[in-house]
Design an enzyme around this catalytic site. Structure first.
Site, PDB file in Angstrom:
ATOM      1  N   HIS A  72      -8.201  -1.743 -15.197  1.00  0.00           N
ATOM      2  CA  HIS A  72      -7.535  -3.044 -15.122  1.00  0.00           C
ATOM      3  C   HIS A  72      -8.370  -3.993 -14.263  1.00  0.00           C
ATOM      4  O   HIS A  72      -8.744  -3.664 -13.146  1.00  0.00           O
ATOM      5  CB  HIS A  72      -6.138  -2.891 -14.496  1.00  0.00           C
ATOM      6  CG  HIS A  72      -5.111  -2.437 -15.498  1.00  0.00           C
ATOM      7  ND1 HIS A  72      -3.776  -2.690 -15.334  1.00  0.00           N
ATOM      8  CD2 HIS A  72      -5.225  -1.756 -16.663  1.00  0.00           C
ATOM      9  CE1 HIS A  72      -3.106  -2.189 -16.375  1.00  0.00           C
ATOM     10  NE2 HIS A  72      -3.963  -1.615 -17.181  1.00  0.00           N
ATOM     11  N   TYR A 216       3.643  -8.418 -10.869  1.00  0.00           N
ATOM     12  CA  TYR A 216       4.373  -8.420  -9.594  1.00  0.00           C
ATOM     13  C   TYR A 216       5.214  -9.699  -9.561  1.00  0.00           C
ATOM     14  O   TYR A 216       4.657 -10.800  -9.550  1.00  0.00           O
ATOM     15  CB  TYR A 216       3.402  -8.433  -8.418  1.00  0.00           C
ATOM     16  CG  TYR A 216       2.696  -7.127  -8.154  1.00  0.00           C
ATOM     17  CD1 TYR A 216       1.612  -6.726  -8.937  1.00  0.00           C
ATOM     18  CD2 TYR A 216       3.108  -6.298  -7.109  1.00  0.00           C
ATOM     19  CE1 TYR A 216       0.957  -5.526  -8.685  1.00  0.00           C
ATOM     20  CE2 TYR A 216       2.451  -5.096  -6.861  1.00  0.00           C
ATOM     21  CZ  TYR A 216       1.381  -4.718  -7.648  1.00  0.00           C
ATOM     22  OH  TYR A 216       0.737  -3.532  -7.407  1.00  0.00           O
ATOM     23  N   PRO A 308       4.598   0.828  -0.885  1.00  0.00           N
ATOM     24  CA  PRO A 308       3.787   1.016  -2.101  1.00  0.00           C
ATOM     25  C   PRO A 308       3.361  -0.286  -2.781  1.00  0.00           C
ATOM     26  O   PRO A 308       2.578  -0.258  -3.713  1.00  0.00           O
ATOM     27  CB  PRO A 308       4.701   1.839  -3.004  1.00  0.00           C
ATOM     28  CG  PRO A 308       6.056   1.663  -2.479  1.00  0.00           C
ATOM     29  CD  PRO A 308       5.934   1.373  -1.026  1.00  0.00           C
ATOM     30  N   LYS A 312      -1.733   1.384  -1.986  1.00  0.00           N
ATOM     31  CA  LYS A 312      -2.760   1.878  -1.060  1.00  0.00           C
ATOM     32  C   LYS A 312      -2.601   3.337  -0.668  1.00  0.00           C
ATOM     33  O   LYS A 312      -3.558   3.979  -0.235  1.00  0.00           O
ATOM     34  CB  LYS A 312      -2.726   1.053   0.240  1.00  0.00           C
ATOM     35  CG  LYS A 312      -3.160  -0.392   0.126  1.00  0.00           C
ATOM     36  CD  LYS A 312      -4.613  -0.543  -0.289  1.00  0.00           C
ATOM     37  CE  LYS A 312      -4.667  -1.033  -1.713  1.00  0.00           C
ATOM     38  NZ  LYS A 312      -5.953  -1.080  -2.336  1.00  0.00           N
ATOM     39  N   TYR A 400      -6.492  -5.377  -2.778  1.00  0.00           N
ATOM     40  CA  TYR A 400      -5.928  -4.562  -3.858  1.00  0.00           C
ATOM     41  C   TYR A 400      -6.965  -3.599  -4.446  1.00  0.00           C
ATOM     42  O   TYR A 400      -6.673  -2.443  -4.729  1.00  0.00           O
ATOM     43  CB  TYR A 400      -5.392  -5.479  -4.966  1.00  0.00           C
ATOM     44  CG  TYR A 400      -4.396  -4.787  -5.877  1.00  0.00           C
ATOM     45  CD1 TYR A 400      -4.818  -4.057  -6.996  1.00  0.00           C
ATOM     46  CD2 TYR A 400      -3.037  -4.841  -5.602  1.00  0.00           C
ATOM     47  CE1 TYR A 400      -3.912  -3.404  -7.809  1.00  0.00           C
ATOM     48  CE2 TYR A 400      -2.112  -4.195  -6.429  1.00  0.00           C
ATOM     49  CZ  TYR A 400      -2.566  -3.477  -7.514  1.00  0.00           C
ATOM     50  OH  TYR A 400      -1.656  -2.823  -8.328  1.00  0.00           O
TER      51      TYR A 400
HETATM   52  P1  FAS Z   1       1.928  14.066  -0.173  1.00  0.00           P
HETATM   53  O1  FAS Z   1       3.261  13.785   0.474  1.00  0.00           O
HETATM   54  O2  FAS Z   1       1.659  13.590  -1.553  1.00  0.00           O
HETATM   55  O3  FAS Z   1       1.686  15.650  -0.220  1.00  0.00           O
HETATM   56  C1  FAS Z   1       2.064  16.462   0.855  1.00  0.00           C
HETATM   57  C2  FAS Z   1       2.227  17.876   0.319  1.00  0.00           C
HETATM   58  O4  FAS Z   1       2.451  18.741   1.444  1.00  0.00           O
HETATM   59  C3  FAS Z   1       3.447  18.008  -0.588  1.00  0.00           C
HETATM   60  O5  FAS Z   1       3.076  18.663  -1.780  1.00  0.00           O
HETATM   61  C4  FAS Z   1       4.439  18.826   0.239  1.00  0.00           C
HETATM   62  O6  FAS Z   1       5.230  19.690  -0.568  1.00  0.00           O
HETATM   63  C5  FAS Z   1       3.506  19.637   1.127  1.00  0.00           C
HETATM   64  N1  FAS Z   1       4.117  20.077   2.388  1.00  0.00           N
HETATM   65  C6  FAS Z   1       4.938  19.364   3.210  1.00  0.00           C
HETATM   66  N2  FAS Z   1       5.291  20.125   4.283  1.00  0.00           N
HETATM   67  C7  FAS Z   1       4.662  21.345   4.136  1.00  0.00           C
HETATM   68  C8  FAS Z   1       4.632  22.542   4.901  1.00  0.00           C
HETATM   69  N3  FAS Z   1       5.317  22.654   6.050  1.00  0.00           N
HETATM   70  N4  FAS Z   1       3.886  23.577   4.444  1.00  0.00           N
HETATM   71  C9  FAS Z   1       3.183  23.480   3.274  1.00  0.00           C
HETATM   72  N5  FAS Z   1       3.182  22.372   2.498  1.00  0.00           N
HETATM   73  C10 FAS Z   1       3.912  21.319   2.935  1.00  0.00           C
HETATM   74  N6  FAS Z   1       1.438   5.314  -3.168  1.00  0.00           N
HETATM   75  C11 FAS Z   1       0.834   4.441  -4.003  1.00  0.00           C
HETATM   76  O7  FAS Z   1      -0.358   4.150  -3.808  1.00  0.00           O
HETATM   77  N7  FAS Z   1       1.534   3.875  -5.053  1.00  0.00           N
HETATM   78  C12 FAS Z   1       2.838   4.225  -5.310  1.00  0.00           C
HETATM   79  O8  FAS Z   1       3.440   3.737  -6.254  1.00  0.00           O
HETATM   80  C13 FAS Z   1       3.484   5.158  -4.500  1.00  0.00           C
HETATM   81  N8  FAS Z   1       4.765   5.562  -4.769  1.00  0.00           N
HETATM   82  C14 FAS Z   1       5.356   6.488  -3.923  1.00  0.00           C
HETATM   83  C15 FAS Z   1       6.673   6.963  -4.169  1.00  0.00           C
HETATM   84  C16 FAS Z   1       7.280   7.866  -3.294  1.00  0.00           C
HETATM   85  C17 FAS Z   1       8.676   8.380  -3.570  1.00  0.00           C
HETATM   86  C18 FAS Z   1       6.594   8.324  -2.149  1.00  0.00           C
HETATM   87  C19 FAS Z   1       7.269   9.264  -1.178  1.00  0.00           C
HETATM   88  C20 FAS Z   1       5.296   7.887  -1.916  1.00  0.00           C
HETATM   89  C21 FAS Z   1       4.667   6.988  -2.809  1.00  0.00           C
HETATM   90  N9  FAS Z   1       3.359   6.557  -2.611  1.00  0.00           N
HETATM   91  C22 FAS Z   1       2.737   5.672  -3.419  1.00  0.00           C
HETATM   92  C23 FAS Z   1       2.571   7.092  -1.564  1.00  0.00           C
HETATM   93  C24 FAS Z   1       2.034   8.407  -2.063  1.00  0.00           C
HETATM   94  O9  FAS Z   1       1.318   8.210  -3.237  1.00  0.00           O
HETATM   95  C25 FAS Z   1       1.222   8.994  -0.944  1.00  0.00           C
HETATM   96  O10 FAS Z   1       0.379   8.028  -0.347  1.00  0.00           O
HETATM   97  C26 FAS Z   1       0.403  10.164  -1.400  1.00  0.00           C
HETATM   98  O11 FAS Z   1       1.240  11.073  -2.033  1.00  0.00           O
HETATM   99  C27 FAS Z   1      -0.259  10.741  -0.159  1.00  0.00           C
HETATM  100  O12 FAS Z   1      -0.737  11.985  -0.485  1.00  0.00           O
HETATM  101  P2  FAS Z   1      -0.722  13.174   0.593  1.00  0.00           P
HETATM  102  O13 FAS Z   1      -1.186  12.655   1.892  1.00  0.00           O
HETATM  103  O14 FAS Z   1      -1.422  14.295  -0.074  1.00  0.00           O
HETATM  104  O15 FAS Z   1       0.828  13.518   0.833  1.00  0.00           O
HETATM  105  C1  PHB Z   2       2.778   2.641 -10.045  1.00  0.00           C
HETATM  106  O1  PHB Z   2       2.282   2.511 -11.199  1.00  0.00           O
HETATM  107  O2  PHB Z   2       3.499   3.623  -9.726  1.00  0.00           O
HETATM  108  C2  PHB Z   2       2.510   1.574  -9.011  1.00  0.00           C
HETATM  109  C3  PHB Z   2       1.593   0.580  -9.284  1.00  0.00           C
HETATM  110  C4  PHB Z   2       1.350  -0.406  -8.333  1.00  0.00           C
HETATM  111  C5  PHB Z   2       2.030  -0.371  -7.120  1.00  0.00           C
HETATM  112  C6  PHB Z   2       2.948   0.649  -6.849  1.00  0.00           C
HETATM  113  C7  PHB Z   2       3.197   1.615  -7.800  1.00  0.00           C
HETATM  114  O3  PHB Z   2       1.800  -1.334  -6.197  1.00  0.00           O
END
Ligand code: FAS
Ligand code: PHB
Length: 406
Positions: A72, A216, A308, A312, A400
């Site tokens: 994109h 957005y 989100p 980032k 971005y």
């Molecule tokens: P993660 O949280 O992805 O992974 C951590 C892992 O550690 C998990 O698999 C968990 O099960 C495991 N874990 C936890 N405790 C443990 C323990 N005691 N022992 C062993 N394992 C354990 N970011 C974006 O850029 N765009 C988005 O749209 C977006 N949407 C999101 C929606 C939600 C609901 C959430 C919560 C976050 C969102 N984020 C988004 C942010 C997300 O993408 C995070 O930045 C990304 O998952 C970060 O990755 P990790 O640091 O690997 O953490």
């Molecule tokens: C998504 O596709 O999940 C998404 C894209 C852009 C954002 C957040 C989430 O800023």
């Protein structure tokens, strides 16, 4: 068990770190508390910065991403029924982003790890990190299943058995609710946090996206985002009051509200389709300093959270683990720990830039409950500034598409 690097968490941070270390000839073990299906199905990020895509490609994890990812070159800002496109390459000297979901990144990295990498233990919950200030830190964990087993949950009542992983280094990639951060004494932890009085209700729908780039929308009724997972699957978000439960919204109510918030002065229409997933994401800005304590390093959501809005989160996690892997490789190549010693400061410079950008983009587009008429006018003036000023559009496009890795 013992290994050079003990990694807690098999989200994008932990999985990519294991891959980077394997490619550098450094052994690691990944402990993941949930099962494989949970990690591969957890709907989260959707946008990869070009730098993130480059790292995955160089790590040998980019083949399906390059085949299925959607490049994109811009996003659309929508407010007061107007549509304004932000042109990434024109404002950043050629950068773009890739639409390729976090679920797919994790599937690709898990497959590689199980095929070529070191141990990846699902159903292995880290209970505590011990000895972080010694040169032999260890992770105490409870393990139900076996290495790389296919999403097997422990048998009913099977509490699993406790085990210990002896390491040279521990990297906490265990997300916001993990255990690694707790190993840093409270007196040495500095937490910076902002919560928001709203969250995002997100849906997946089996319908072609109604626009070829992300939209957005800032509306008096609240924020809305149109994103996608493929040419046939839409991903959409709706700003909802904090504490909203996904079940409070019927599918048709969601579509009706999205339609209101995406309204334009032209013939554009929002296409509807079957909703296949619905969840609410809370909104928070959070940074834990430092990101290192002795032989324990924190990476990704274990150290920082961004709203989100700016897409980032996942990309910051990638920057952290690349920084750690390069620093440990540097130690092995030169005997110098200077880059490991600079890990926290190096990561935090980029983290705070992303925090600032995500905060700006969130306050630019979301109408907080209790917003005054003055707040609304300031917000619309900020949006109009982005729509009419090359400098303001460049700041958004640079944020971005991603801040460069040092
Ligand atoms: P993660 O949280 O992805 O992974 C951590 C892992 O550690 C998990 O698999 C968990 O099960 C495991 N874990 C936890 N405790 C443990 C323990 N005691 N022992 C062993 N394992 C354990 N970011 C974006 O850029 N765009 C988005 O749209 C977006 N949407 C999101 C929606 C939600 C609901 C959430 C919560 C976050 C969102 N984020 C988004 C942010 C997300 O993408 C995070 O930045 C990304 O998952 C970060 O990755 P990790 O640091 O690997 O953490
Ligand atoms: C998504 O596709 O999940 C998404 C894209 C852009 C954002 C957040 C989430 O800023």
């Amino acid at each position: 068990m013992r290994t050079t690097v003990g990694i807690i968490g098999a989200g994008p941070a932990g999985l990519l770190l294991a891959r980077l270390l394997r490619n550098a000839g450094i052994d690691s073990v990944v402990l993941e508390s949930r099962d494989r299906a949970y990690v591969e199905r957890r709907q989260r990020a959707g946008i990869l910065e070009q730098g993130t895509a480059d790292v995955l490609r160089a790590a040998g994890a980019g083949e399906r991403m390059d085949r299925e990812g959607l490049r994109h070159d811009g996003i659309e800002l929508r407010f007061e029924r107007e549509r304004h496109r932000v042109d990434f390459p024109a404002r950043t000297g050629g950068s773009s982003v890739l639409v390729y979901a976090q679920t797919e990144v994790c599937k690709d990295l898990i497959a590689l790890q199980l095929k070529e990498g070191g141990p990846l233990l699902f159903g292995a919950e880290a209970l505590a990190v011990e000895g972080a200030l010694t040169d032999r830190p260890r992770i105490r964990f409870r393990h139900e299943g076996h290495e790389g087993h296919e999403g097997h949950e422990g048998d009913e009542g099977d509490e699993g058995h406790e085990d210990v992983l002896d390491c040279d280094y521990v990297v906490g990639c265990d997300g916001f609710r993990g255990v690694a951060r707790k190993a840093v004494p409270a007196g040495l932890s500095h937490v910076f946090e902002r919560t928001y009085p709203f969250g995002w209700l997100g849906i997946l729908a089996d319908v072609a996206p109604s626009h070829d780039e992300l939209v957005y929308a800032r509306h008096d009724r609240g924020f809305a985002l149109l994103s996608m997972r493929s040419p046939a699957v839409s991903r959409l978000y709706l700003q909802v009051p904090e504490g909203t439960e996904a079940g409070e919204w019927a599918d048709e109510e969601i579509w009706d509200e999205l339609e209101r918030r995406f309204e334009t002065g032209d013939a554009w229409r929002l296409e509807r389709g079957p909703v296949t997933s619905k969840s609410v994401t809370p909104m928070r800005s959070y940074v834990h300093e430092p990101m290192r304590y002795g032989r324990l390093f924190l990476a990704g959501d274990a150290a920082h959270i961004v709203p989100p809005t700016g897409a980032k989160g996942l990309n910051l996690a990638v920057g952290d683990v690349v920084t750690f892997a390069r620093a440990l490789t540097h130690l092995g190549d030169t005997g110098s720990a200077e880059r490991l010693d600079a890990y926290s400061e190096t990561c935090l410079r980029r983290v705070w830039q992303a925090e600032r950008f995500s905060y700006d983009m969130t306050t630019l587009l979301h109408r907080a409950p209790g917003a005054t008429a003055f707040d609304d006018r300031i917000q619309l003036a900020r949006l109009r500034r982005v729509a009419t000023s090359r400098a303001a559009e460049t700041d958004l496009a640079e944020g971005y598409t991603g801040f460069p890795l040092e």
